[in-house]
Every structure is written in C-alpha cells, then in structure tokens.
Design an enzyme around this catalytic site. Sequence first.
Site, PDB file in Angstrom:
ATOM      1  CG  ASP A 124      -1.722   1.144   1.470  1.00 18.72           C
ATOM      2  OD1 ASP A 124      -2.756   1.066   0.537  1.00 18.72           O
ATOM      3  OD2 ASP A 124      -1.841   2.045   2.075  1.00 18.72           O
TER       4      ASP A 124
ATOM      5  CD  GLU B 182      -2.218   2.813  -3.436  1.00 16.12           C
ATOM      6  OE1 GLU B 182      -3.352   3.347  -3.686  1.00 16.12           O
ATOM      7  OE2 GLU B 182      -1.921   2.513  -2.232  1.00 16.12           O
TER       8      GLU B 182
END
Length: 473
Positions: free
Chosen positions: A135, A177
């Site tokens: 993330d 990401e």
Amino acid sequence: ITDFYGVDERLGTAGDFAELIRTANDRGIRVIADLVVNHTSDQHPWFQAARDPASPYHGFYVWAEEKPPEKPGDVVFPDQEDSNWRWDAKARKWYLHRFYSHQPDLNVANPAVRDEIAQVVGYWLQQGLAGFRVDAVPFLIEPTGTPEGAIPDPHELLRDLRRSIGRRRGDAILMGEVNLPPEQQREFFGADDELQMVLSFTVNQAMYLALARGQVEPLVRALEALPEIPEDCQWANFVRNHDELTLDKLSQEEREEVFAAFGPEPELQLYGRGLRRRLPSMLDEDPDRIRLVYSLAFSLPGTPVLFYGEEIGMRESLEIPGRLSVRSPMQWSSERHRGFTTAGEPGRPLALGAAEVAAQRRDPDSLLNWMELLIRRRRECPELGWGRATILDAGDPAVLAHRADWEDSTIVAVHSLAEEPRSVEIEVGEAEAVADLFGPDELEPRRGRVSVELGRYGHRWFRVRRPGQRIAP
C-alpha cells in the site's frame, strides 16, 4: 491497524484463514494480501507506548517539537484533514500522518521498525500467503519528517523487503500501489530487485479519458510513455480498485471531461480528483461498453487485475460515505444479505442492482460467464503478458489496434470506442491466416493486411498464423 498478526474477529478466526488458504491452494489459487506498513492506528499498542518520549517505541513514529511548514497539496484527504501533523497532548509533540490523523506514520528510518516489518511479512508468508499488494509505496519510503541523512537510499527498504520474501518463498510477489508518472514508477522496479509489479495508474486514467472522448489517442499516448522495465517485471492493468477512481495525473481540463462523462454530480466526485463509482454505473449499465473495457484492460501489456464484484457488474453503494462507496459487500445470491454473511448485519450497506453470482452462473449470456471466457483466453495468450507490444495504425481515431510478439507467436487486439460499427484494415505482416480467439472466424490476409469488422463498441483478439505454423485449438 491495531494488530499486524491477528484476524479481525468480525470476519473470522485464524482457523478460518488457514482453511481459506488450503481451499485456494487446492484450486490452484495463490493468495496475496494488502501490506499496510506506512502507518498504524493511533490505537496500536506501539503508538500508545510511543506517546511517552522515554519509551523505546517513541522512535517508531515521526515526531516534531514544532509543527513543520506545509504547502498546498500536501494533504491527501483535504475533505477530512487540514494538515499532515497532529498535536499529541500526552507526548507534547506533533506526529506525522500522511493520511488520516488516526493513522500515525511509522518511522521506517528506524531499524527496529524495519525489523518489525520483516517479521510481519515472514509471519504471513509462513501462514501461506504468496505475496503482498504494498500500500502507498511512495509514502512508505518517503523520509518525510525524519532527520536528514537518516535513510541514505529510501529504496533500500523495498530491496530489503524483496530479499526477505525471496528467502522465505521463491514465488512470492510484491505488487505496489505507486501513483506516480511513468518514469518515477520505473524506479520502484529497481534492477529487478524491488517490486515485481506496479499498478499502472497513468494508463488507467488515460483509458477513462479515451472513453469519455470516444478517441484512443490519450490511451496510446499513455502506453507509449511507459518506460522499459526489467524482463521479469510487469505492469498491472486495472479498471477499478478499492478507492476512488483517481484522475490526478490528468490535467484539470481533462479531469473535467471525465467528470462530465461519468459523474457530473458533485456527490459522485471526491477530493476534486476522483469518482466514487464503479464501472457499470459510469457506463449506464451498457453491456457492450462494459465488455469492451474489460477486453481492453486484459489485452494491454502486463497483467490484468480485477477488483471483487467486477466479474458480475456490481455497482457502488452511495450510502457508504466517501471512497468506501465501492467497498459494499460482495453479492453472491438472492438470499439474506445477498449471501455475503449469515451474521446479523453485513457491516456495510448492500449495493443496488440485480448483479449476483448464483443467477449469473445459470445464464450463459451473463457477464460472469463472459468474464470466465475472457480470463481463460488471457491465460492462453502469454504473448499479451510477456511479448513486446506495438501500436498499429487502424486509420480510425476511435479504434485501438496493437500487437504483442513473443518468441515466434503474435496476438493482435482491436478495440473500438465508437457506438457505431466500424471497419478497419490492420497490418499483420507475413501471415497465412488470422484466427479470431472469441469466435469461429479465420481471416485471410491480403498483402499483409486484414479487414476487421467491429460492431458497437467492438472488441476482437486474433492469433496470427505465419506460413508453416499451426494454430492450436
């Protein structure tokens, strides 16, 4: 996150997780999970201890005696926060939070924090995970608020992470990401020693601009801007993810075009940069257009990524506030709570619409059955994942044609963003035949070109057969 090792009791137990992994493995499925180590909850025991400056955990977070200066645009969620720093009355210091104030940033410059991250990763790999979606990677390695020189090379954290998972499980992956321009995204692959996969945000955003205009030029431009990456790495192509549809890499004028086409009402927009809708709603439930988009995403260079519910055409639930509107419960059947849970409440409001797995399994013309065919074809076409992609001249601004060459085989994909039927000629080079991978047609080239008929929002994949080659059934 209050516990990196536990299973939320509202969702199940450690035994349920073990059963999930076993069942997935039995079906040839490998499971990865979100790795969120940029921050913790302010309720995490580490942070509660860290509020005492004398605690060894104090250095797990980023603190400042005086509030550091900030500039416009630094705040990620401007509708919720007005600063990246929050005053803690007990510590009598400011702490850094690049997201919400209840999510204090971990200090990855601290070797003890990096050791904890390695232990978390090792634990879940031992439980059967096959990798992680990492993330907010740029925020994770960004040394904001740490002493100058504390991290000589922030990318060393990713290299450490890659080595750590490689020692424990050789086939484990890191998918990141990384919402940055392509040249900056390239840095996160390293020399094939950091992330193996990077989500292609610029291609995703360009695709929506192309759909809004009905012209492929923005998408072609985005694809041509992708840099070369290590041979064993991949771009991850997606239509939607679990957040808002961010359009931050488009210009303000381009963003307004997408808003006007797919979400003109202010309540459908978020942070001035994104849309809180799923694809079917944005495309007015048009089945031809929906299938066009997924055919396109699955044929682009790299690896396709699906967000749950996309395979059945789930809509968002606007009852759920903010970016969470696309995270409504999965719709399995017509049973209570749409088959998502036997608990008293499903946790979040269900989305409107009839999409559900059970009914679509019985309908041969359903999106689910078409999506299963699409996935099967994609698995049969390694050229799309590993081949060299080349944009072809289709002679029509609404049509994207590209080819993927890998070893001695070639796939050609043709997609029309137009509502009206189209007929285009595509250069295929020396070929005896061109076989349609979604139908019985086999086109015969003339002087190295084939004529391709495309219906409304048409999409076709072809395998090129060269002289002397045989196309497998």
